[in-house]
Design a protein around this motif. Structure first.
Motif, PDB file in Angstrom:
ATOM      1  N   ARG A  60      -9.305   4.509  -5.560  1.00 25.76           N
ATOM      2  CA  ARG A  60      -9.825   4.531  -6.938  1.00 25.76           C
ATOM      3  C   ARG A  60      -8.922   5.323  -7.879  1.00 25.76           C
ATOM      4  NH1 ARG A  60     -12.230   9.476  -7.985  1.00 25.76           N
ATOM      5  NH2 ARG A  60     -12.817  10.590  -6.104  1.00 25.76           N
ATOM      6  N   LEU A  61      -8.081   6.167  -7.321  1.00 24.55           N
ATOM      7  CA  LEU A  61      -7.147   6.918  -8.163  1.00 24.55           C
ATOM      8  C   LEU A  61      -5.928   6.087  -8.530  1.00 24.55           C
ATOM      9  CD1 LEU A  61      -7.141  10.417  -6.439  1.00 24.55           C
ATOM     10  CD2 LEU A  61      -8.520   9.626  -8.361  1.00 24.55           C
ATOM     11  N   VAL A  62      -5.665   5.052  -7.744  1.00 25.64           N
ATOM     12  CA  VAL A  62      -4.445   4.274  -7.963  1.00 25.64           C
ATOM     13  C   VAL A  62      -4.753   2.789  -8.149  1.00 25.64           C
ATOM     14  CG1 VAL A  62      -2.235   3.579  -6.955  1.00 25.64           C
ATOM     15  CG2 VAL A  62      -3.004   5.936  -6.731  1.00 25.64           C
ATOM     16  N   ILE A  63      -5.174   2.134  -7.076  1.00 25.44           N
ATOM     17  CA  ILE A  63      -5.244   0.664  -7.101  1.00 25.44           C
ATOM     18  C   ILE A  63      -6.308   0.156  -8.075  1.00 25.44           C
ATOM     19  CG2 ILE A  63      -5.650  -1.395  -5.678  1.00 25.44           C
ATOM     20  CD1 ILE A  63      -4.467   0.356  -3.335  1.00 25.44           C
ATOM     21  N   THR A  64      -7.459   0.772  -8.093  1.00 23.49           N
ATOM     22  CA  THR A  64      -8.492   0.326  -9.033  1.00 23.49           C
ATOM     23  C   THR A  64      -8.497   1.155 -10.314  1.00 23.49           C
ATOM     24  OG1 THR A  64     -10.129   1.698  -7.901  1.00 23.49           O
ATOM     25  CG2 THR A  64      -9.994  -0.607  -7.237  1.00 23.49           C
ATOM     26  N   ASN A  65      -7.537   2.036 -10.437  1.00 20.24           N
ATOM     27  CA  ASN A  65      -7.358   2.806 -11.674  1.00 20.24           C
ATOM     28  C   ASN A  65      -6.505   1.964 -12.631  1.00 20.24           C
ATOM     29  OD1 ASN A  65      -6.598   4.581 -13.699  1.00 20.24           O
ATOM     30  ND2 ASN A  65      -6.244   6.297 -12.309  1.00 20.24           N
ATOM     31  N   LYS A  66      -7.120   1.465 -13.690  1.00 22.73           N
ATOM     32  CA  LYS A  66      -6.421   0.507 -14.565  1.00 22.73           C
ATOM     33  C   LYS A  66      -5.140   1.068 -15.173  1.00 22.73           C
ATOM     34  CE  LYS A  66      -9.395  -3.214 -15.699  1.00 22.73           C
ATOM     35  NZ  LYS A  66     -10.766  -2.923 -15.248  1.00 22.73           N
ATOM     36  N   GLU A  67      -5.077   2.398 -15.286  1.00 25.40           N
ATOM     37  CA  GLU A  67      -3.873   2.984 -15.869  1.00 25.40           C
ATOM     38  C   GLU A  67      -2.746   3.152 -14.856  1.00 25.40           C
ATOM     39  OE1 GLU A  67      -4.437   6.167 -18.984  1.00 25.40           O
ATOM     40  OE2 GLU A  67      -6.469   6.009 -18.191  1.00 25.40           O
ATOM     41  N   VAL A  68      -3.059   2.921 -13.583  1.00 25.12           N
ATOM     42  CA  VAL A  68      -2.032   3.072 -12.551  1.00 25.12           C
ATOM     43  C   VAL A  68      -1.742   1.719 -11.918  1.00 25.12           C
ATOM     44  CG1 VAL A  68      -1.347   4.262 -10.442  1.00 25.12           C
ATOM     45  CG2 VAL A  68      -2.804   5.430 -12.121  1.00 25.12           C
ATOM     46  N   ASN A  69      -2.808   1.075 -11.402  1.00 27.48           N
ATOM     47  CA  ASN A  69      -2.732  -0.317 -10.963  1.00 27.48           C
ATOM     48  C   ASN A  69      -2.140  -0.517  -9.562  1.00 27.48           C
ATOM     49  OD1 ASN A  69      -2.629  -3.250 -11.321  1.00 27.48           O
ATOM     50  ND2 ASN A  69      -0.442  -2.929 -11.618  1.00 27.48           N
ATOM     51  N   SER A  70      -1.135   0.249  -9.208  1.00 26.15           N
ATOM     52  CA  SER A  70      -0.471   0.001  -7.930  1.00 26.15           C
ATOM     53  C   SER A  70       0.336   1.233  -7.526  1.00 26.15           C
ATOM     54  CB  SER A  70       0.466  -1.197  -8.073  1.00 26.15           C
ATOM     55  OG  SER A  70       1.446  -1.193  -7.066  1.00 26.15           O
ATOM     56  N   PHE A  71       0.480   1.422  -6.205  1.00 28.20           N
ATOM     57  CA  PHE A  71       1.338   2.506  -5.728  1.00 28.20           C
ATOM     58  C   PHE A  71       2.802   2.278  -6.128  1.00 28.20           C
ATOM     59  CE2 PHE A  71      -2.213   3.568  -2.863  1.00 28.20           C
ATOM     60  CZ  PHE A  71      -2.213   4.948  -3.005  1.00 28.20           C
ATOM     61  N   SER A  72       3.124   1.049  -6.531  1.00 30.46           N
ATOM     62  CA  SER A  72       4.504   0.753  -6.934  1.00 30.46           C
ATOM     63  C   SER A  72       4.862   1.362  -8.279  1.00 30.46           C
ATOM     64  CB  SER A  72       4.708  -0.758  -7.023  1.00 30.46           C
ATOM     65  OG  SER A  72       4.226  -1.377  -5.864  1.00 30.46           O
ATOM     66  N   ASN A  73       3.846   1.697  -9.073  1.00 35.22           N
ATOM     67  CA  ASN A  73       4.120   2.277 -10.392  1.00 35.22           C
ATOM     68  C   ASN A  73       4.269   3.791 -10.282  1.00 35.22           C
ATOM     69  OD1 ASN A  73       4.141  -0.140 -11.810  1.00 35.22           O
ATOM     70  ND2 ASN A  73       1.926  -0.117 -12.091  1.00 35.22           N
ATOM     71  N   CYS A  74       5.334   4.242  -9.648  1.00 28.68           N
ATOM     72  CA  CYS A  74       5.556   5.674  -9.406  1.00 28.68           C
ATOM     73  C   CYS A  74       5.310   6.502 -10.658  1.00 28.68           C
ATOM     74  CB  CYS A  74       6.985   5.954  -8.974  1.00 28.68           C
ATOM     75  SG  CYS A  74       7.609   4.923  -7.671  1.00 28.68           S
ATOM     76  N   ASN A  75       5.873   5.984 -11.775  1.00 31.00           N
ATOM     77  CA  ASN A  75       5.895   6.799 -12.990  1.00 31.00           C
ATOM     78  C   ASN A  75       4.544   6.901 -13.691  1.00 31.00           C
ATOM     79  OD1 ASN A  75       6.391   4.074 -13.322  1.00 31.00           O
ATOM     80  ND2 ASN A  75       7.279   4.338 -15.345  1.00 31.00           N
ATOM     81  N   SER A  76       3.526   6.178 -13.194  1.00 29.07           N
ATOM     82  CA  SER A  76       2.195   6.362 -13.776  1.00 29.07           C
ATOM     83  C   SER A  76       1.669   7.762 -13.470  1.00 29.07           C
ATOM     84  CB  SER A  76       1.210   5.332 -13.218  1.00 29.07           C
ATOM     85  OG  SER A  76       1.572   4.054 -13.642  1.00 29.07           O
ATOM     86  N   CYS A  77       1.996   8.284 -12.291  1.00 25.01           N
ATOM     87  CA  CYS A  77       1.509   9.609 -11.893  1.00 25.01           C
ATOM     88  C   CYS A  77       2.648  10.634 -11.793  1.00 25.01           C
ATOM     89  CB  CYS A  77       0.784   9.539 -10.555  1.00 25.01           C
ATOM     90  SG  CYS A  77      -0.582   8.352 -10.542  1.00 25.01           S
TER      91      CYS A  77
END
Lengths: 185, 134
Positions: free
Chosen positions: A144-161
């Motif tokens: 829920r912190l990453v995959i279902t978090n609309k602002e992150v979306n995927s573990f591939s988006n390193c720079n979201s976090c």
């Protein structure tokens, strides 16, 4: 007695000698360089790679995958994780050469050396997120912190976090999970 | 009438040439497509292709708008990575359609992903004419 004096004076001399290092400015170039080697990966130095791959996603530092995985990625650009990322042959070769020369297994950065380690599950995988080191580092992160978090979306988006991911820095103090906050291990 | 008609055609030809002339890369690519058989690049047909939906082999519905959106003057978002895609309209993003290499590259990639095959020269010429007007 003489021996003890030598030991004591050695300790004194060493502690005085270490003061400049302890007190040195955290932001000095030497310190940053040392710090990067122990906690970071090498920055991207190839503008063609940065441009061509960075158009669609954050360009991942070459030191996040071993050479054989990069080779497989670059051999399959027509189906690049479901997207078409074809390149003309000369650009493709230029990028492949860069990625392989700077891959995790050829880097002297400590974090890259960890990314270079493989296990059975990741042996013929080409995803950074499937490497044993990545999985180990992220095993406490809930979906829920990453995959279902609309602002992150995927573990591939390193720079979201990882706020300094695009500068190839993945320090814990630079982690900010959108909608959650700082991550403290 | 018989005498005027060729002049009208000539004027129309000059006018359409003038429309592309402000962008060297677009003119060059349109010339290539015209030579290959896309006789009259049609922006309206290009718009229709832009908005058309296609069903991919995995069952997903794809369109140019999937990533670029309906309004070319607005930013889009990569459907998978969610990375921002700058506006396609040259009027708000002058980088667009400014390099023939990029026009070729993105037509090849994005036609294959969206439609499942390379676009024909007629489709490419029409799309280019449409995007260039935005």
């Amino acid at each position: 007695m003489k021996g003890r004096n030598i030991v004591i004076s050695s300790i004194l001399v060493l502690s005085v000698a270490s003061i400049p290092f302890v007190w040195s400015d955290d932001d000095s170039e030497e310190w940053q360089e040392y710090s990067r080697h122990s906690t970071g990966v090498a920055k991207i130095t190839n503008p063609v790679y940065l441009q061509e791959c960075g158009d669609c996603h954050m360009a991942y530092p070459a030191g996040l995958l071993p050479a054989d995985a990069w080779q497989r990625v670059m051999n399959g650009l027509e189906d690049h994780f479901g997207d078409n990322a074809e390149l003309d042959p000369s650009t493709r070769k230029q990028i492949t050469d860069y990625l392989i020369a700077n891959s995790a297994d050829k880097s002297d950065y400590r974090r890259s050396q960890r990314f270079a380690k493989r296990d059975k599950k990741s042996n013929d995988n080409m995803r950074i997120t499937e490497t044993p080191y990545f999985r180990h580092e992220h095993n406490e992160i809930l979906a829920r912190l990453v995959i279902t978090n609309k602002e992150v979306n995927s573990f591939s988006n390193c720079n979201s976090c990882h706020q300094k991911a695009e500068q190839a820095s993945f320090k814990e103090r630079d982690i900010l999970i959108p909608g959650y906050g700082r991550w403290d291990d | 009438m018989i005498i005027i008609f060729p002049f009208v055609l000539l004027l129309a030809g000059l006018f359409s040439g003038a429309v592309w002339a402000d962008n060297a890369a677009v003119s060059e690519m349109l010339d290539v497509y015209i030579q290959q058989g896309a006789v009259q690049p049609d922006a309206q047909a290009g718009k229709a292709i832009w908005l058309k939906t296609f069903i991919a082999s995995d069952g997903s519905i794809r369109s140019c708008t999937t990533c670029h959106g309906n309004d070319l003057k607005q930013s889009g978002k990569h459907v998978k990575t969610k990375k921002l895609i700058k506006p396609m309209a040259p009027s708000v993003n002058p980088d667009r359609l400014s390099k023939t290499r990029n026009i070729r590259k993105w037509f090849r990639r994005n036609c294959k992903w969206t439609i499942g095959r390379e676009c024909t020269v007629v489709e490419k010429a029409s799309l280019l004419a449409f995007i260039n007007q935005q």
